[in-house]
Design a protein around this motif. Structure first.
Motif, PDB file in Angstrom:
ATOM      1  N   GLU A 196       0.836  -1.206   0.000  1.00  0.00           N
ATOM      2  CA  GLU A 196       0.000   0.000   0.000  1.00  0.00           C
ATOM      3  C   GLU A 196       0.868   1.252   0.000  1.00  0.00           C
ATOM      4  N   LEU A 197       1.997   1.200   0.699  1.00  0.00           N
ATOM      5  CA  LEU A 197       2.904   2.353   0.720  1.00  0.00           C
ATOM      6  C   LEU A 197       3.489   2.595  -0.664  1.00  0.00           C
ATOM      7  N   VAL A 198       3.885   1.525  -1.349  1.00  0.00           N
ATOM      8  CA  VAL A 198       4.411   1.664  -2.712  1.00  0.00           C
ATOM      9  C   VAL A 198       3.350   2.271  -3.618  1.00  0.00           C
ATOM     10  N   GLN A 199       2.125   1.744  -3.536  1.00  0.00           N
ATOM     11  CA  GLN A 199       1.047   2.258  -4.382  1.00  0.00           C
ATOM     12  C   GLN A 199       0.746   3.726  -4.085  1.00  0.00           C
ATOM     13  N   ALA A 200       0.689   4.086  -2.798  1.00  0.00           N
ATOM     14  CA  ALA A 200       0.341   5.454  -2.408  1.00  0.00           C
ATOM     15  C   ALA A 200       1.349   6.473  -2.904  1.00  0.00           C
ATOM     16  N   PRO A 208      -6.607   2.304 -10.332  1.00  0.00           N
ATOM     17  CA  PRO A 208      -7.062   1.116  -9.597  1.00  0.00           C
ATOM     18  C   PRO A 208      -5.917   0.416  -8.873  1.00  0.00           C
ATOM     19  N   PHE A 209      -6.203  -0.023  -7.658  1.00  0.00           N
ATOM     20  CA  PHE A 209      -5.259  -0.826  -6.870  1.00  0.00           C
ATOM     21  C   PHE A 209      -6.027  -2.038  -6.376  1.00  0.00           C
ATOM     22  N   ILE A 210      -5.805  -3.155  -7.022  1.00  0.00           N
ATOM     23  CA  ILE A 210      -6.604  -4.354  -6.764  1.00  0.00           C
ATOM     24  C   ILE A 210      -5.729  -5.432  -6.138  1.00  0.00           C
ATOM     25  N   LYS A 211      -6.262  -6.050  -5.088  1.00  0.00           N
ATOM     26  CA  LYS A 211      -5.515  -7.058  -4.344  1.00  0.00           C
ATOM     27  C   LYS A 211      -6.164  -8.427  -4.510  1.00  0.00           C
ATOM     28  N   PHE A 245      -6.836  -8.642 -14.008  1.00  0.00           N
ATOM     29  CA  PHE A 245      -5.937  -7.906 -14.897  1.00  0.00           C
ATOM     30  C   PHE A 245      -6.721  -6.905 -15.739  1.00  0.00           C
ATOM     31  N   GLU A 246      -7.933  -7.280 -16.154  1.00  0.00           N
ATOM     32  CA  GLU A 246      -8.779  -6.321 -16.882  1.00  0.00           C
ATOM     33  C   GLU A 246      -9.219  -5.205 -15.957  1.00  0.00           C
ATOM     34  N   ALA A 247      -9.635  -5.568 -14.751  1.00  0.00           N
ATOM     35  CA  ALA A 247     -10.150  -4.574 -13.814  1.00  0.00           C
ATOM     36  C   ALA A 247      -9.065  -3.593 -13.378  1.00  0.00           C
ATOM     37  N   ALA A 248      -7.830  -4.066 -13.332  1.00  0.00           N
ATOM     38  CA  ALA A 248      -6.725  -3.215 -12.871  1.00  0.00           C
ATOM     39  C   ALA A 248      -6.037  -2.478 -14.003  1.00  0.00           C
ATOM     40  N   ASP A 249      -6.538  -2.563 -15.214  1.00  0.00           N
ATOM     41  CA  ASP A 249      -5.885  -1.945 -16.364  1.00  0.00           C
ATOM     42  C   ASP A 249      -5.583  -0.474 -16.097  1.00  0.00           C
ATOM     43  N   GLY A 250      -4.323  -0.093 -16.314  1.00  0.00           N
ATOM     44  CA  GLY A 250      -3.897   1.278 -16.062  1.00  0.00           C
ATOM     45  C   GLY A 250      -3.462   1.523 -14.635  1.00  0.00           C
ATOM     46  N   THR A 289      -3.513  -5.475 -21.595  1.00  0.00           N
ATOM     47  CA  THR A 289      -3.639  -4.709 -20.361  1.00  0.00           C
ATOM     48  C   THR A 289      -2.303  -4.074 -20.023  1.00  0.00           C
ATOM     49  N   ASP A 290      -2.338  -2.983 -19.299  1.00  0.00           N
ATOM     50  CA  ASP A 290      -1.134  -2.300 -18.843  1.00  0.00           C
ATOM     51  C   ASP A 290      -1.239  -2.176 -17.326  1.00  0.00           C
ATOM     52  N   VAL A 291      -0.593  -3.081 -16.624  1.00  0.00           N
ATOM     53  CA  VAL A 291      -0.739  -3.179 -15.174  1.00  0.00           C
ATOM     54  C   VAL A 291       0.628  -3.297 -14.526  1.00  0.00           C
ATOM     55  N   ARG A 292       0.826  -2.549 -13.444  1.00  0.00           N
ATOM     56  CA  ARG A 292       2.023  -2.748 -12.624  1.00  0.00           C
ATOM     57  C   ARG A 292       1.724  -3.852 -11.612  1.00  0.00           C
TER      58      ARG A 292
END
Length: 455
Positions: A196-200, A208-211, A245-250, A289-292
């Motif tokens: 969460e710290l990395v994402q923030a 989107p940040f999906i776990k 992966f679709e939901a987290a795209d971008g 998709t483009d996801v980190r």
């Protein structure tokens, strides 16, 4: 070659290797410098703005010890501690590779190397270097448009130890790039909070940040969760399912307990990381998709690689940067601040503090939180004493014995031989040695210094 291209220095005693890697990297737009001489390599690093070094481990005919390469590596570190160094060697033993990387190298490439893996590694490391260099500039540019970077406390991280501060600093630094991050550590140590710290602090903070916990789903459903499924793809799939992966795209996808991902799912995940392409279960249509990806595990993926449970190529994709969390019993300075966080406005007796520091905390921060919740319910007011914690352990009998042993040893002044033996048994972990002799870490340090015992 463009004069502003990133400079890559290659040091190897084999001209054919220099030519092959040089050509490979020049095709991808890098300004390559080659040399067969470690001394000349040091001159280049000292005089030029080198972005990355790829170095061999042996430079003299008939030598295989790797000592020449280690010497060069440490000399490079003295010149520029932040310079990424990739080791390239004919050695293929995985344990040797791990030891070399532990010495401080950012990666290890075996001969013969995989061209695509080498290029990807170089690209990621150069990008990370740029992200670090640009972090301060980016912060100044955005200072008037948005608040300062999110702190560890803003995502619920509570700590006081130097080990955690170093980890938090690295997490914030890594956050600015888009490279894959692998977070390792035992169960309950706070891996999700680090994610969460990395994402923030990332450039995708508002995306989107999906776990997903790969260990919490049946093996036959994980692929459907990640990649989606068409209606009828499996029993019970009555309608089309959109994957994560679709939901987290971008945005960012956090894969917790990645070591539990089935082998077939690992293959598909590798393809997504390599190409950005995937297919839903039961479909032949390719989606993009483009996801980190941020992943976490409490398992040793290296051991799983050795037993054939985890793909080595996927491991290197996920582990561009590793953030390693120590267990709670190795960062004792974090315990009391965490208790204050879980039990605000409550006072601890000295006996309670000692009991907290002496406990093994096999369940780490999660166990500590649950212990504090129990105390909060059973003793909602007053000073908290040691007996109020009533530690629960599956090793109650042995813990009681150990507690009695510690009490007996409190009055015993350990000899140098006893100190050295305890340090050996506990592998130098000060907290455990201190518990062994029933004393504080500060008291143990004084004894170690008095007897000249290294720590």
């Amino acid at each position: 070659m463009h004069k502003n291209a990133d400079k890559i220095l290659i040091v190897d005693d084999t001209p054919a290797v220099l030519q092959a890697i040089s050509l490979l990297l020049e095709i991808h737009g890098y300004d390559v410098i080659t040399t067969t001489s470690p001394e000349e390599a040091l001159q280049y690093v000292n005089q030029l703005r080198v972005s990355l070094v790829i170095q061999d481990m042996n430079f003299t005919a008939d030598t295989t010890s790797g000592e020449e390469g280690k010497t060069l590596f440490y000399q490079l570190r003295e010149l520029n501690p932040h310079l990424p160094v990739i080791l390239i060697t004919a050695w293929t033993d995985l344990e040797q590779a791990i030891e070399l990387v532990k010495a401080g190298a950012v990666d290890y490439i075996a001969k013969p190397w995989d061209d695509q893996k080498l290029v990807n590694t170089v690209q990621n490391l150069v990008a990370l270097g740029k992200a670090s260099a640009d972090a301060d500039i980016l912060k100044k540019q955005q200072a008037q448009r948005q608040p300062a970077q999110h702190t560890a406390q803003s995502v619920g991280l509570v700590y006081a130890s130097n080990a955690m501060q170093r980890l938090v600093d690295m997490a914030i630094q890594v956050a600015k790039s888009d490279i894959s991050v692998l977070i390792t550590g035992p169960n309950g140590s706070g891996k999700e909070k680090i994610a969460e710290l990395v994402q923030a602090n990332s450039l995708l903070a508002d995306k989107p940040f999906i776990k997903i916990n790969c260990g919490a789903l049946p093996a036959d459903l994980i692929e459907a969760e990640l990649f989606g499924a068409e209606a009828g793809a499996y029993t019970g799939a009555n309608k089309q399912r959109i994957g994560l992966f679709e939901a987290a795209d971008g945005g960012t996808l956090f894969l917790d307990e990645i070591g539990n991902l089935p082998y077939s799912g690992q293959t598909k995940l590798l393809r997504v990381l390599q190409t950005g392409e995937f297919q839903r279960l039961g479909s032949v249509k390719t989606l993009r998709t483009d996801v980190r990806v941020i992943s976490a595990t409490n398992a040793s993926l290296v051991e799983q690689i050795q037993t054939g449970q985890f793909r080595e190529d996927l491991y290197y994709r996920l582990n561009v940067i590793e953030l390693s969390l120590q267990p709670l019993n190795q960062r004792l300075d974090d315990i009391v601040p965490l208790v204050s966080h879980f039990l605000p406005d409550r006072q601890l007796s000295l006996s309670a503090e000692k009991a907290l520091l002496a406990h093994d905390w096999a369940g780490n921060v999660r166990e500590l939180e649950n212990t504090c919740k129990r105390v909060g319910v059973l003793k909602p007011e007053g000073v908290i004493e040691a007996e109020d914690f009533a530690f629960v352990s599956v090793h109650t009998t042995s813990n009681t014995l150990q507690s009695n042993t510690n009490t007996a040893k409190t009055t015993h002044e350990p000899s140098k031989q006893e100190l050295e033996e305890a340090m050996r048994i506990h592998q130098g972990v000060i907290a455990r040695v201190a518990r062994e002799f029933g004393m504080t870490r500060q008291a143990l340090y004084r004894r170690l210094d008095k007897h000249g015992v290294e720590y």
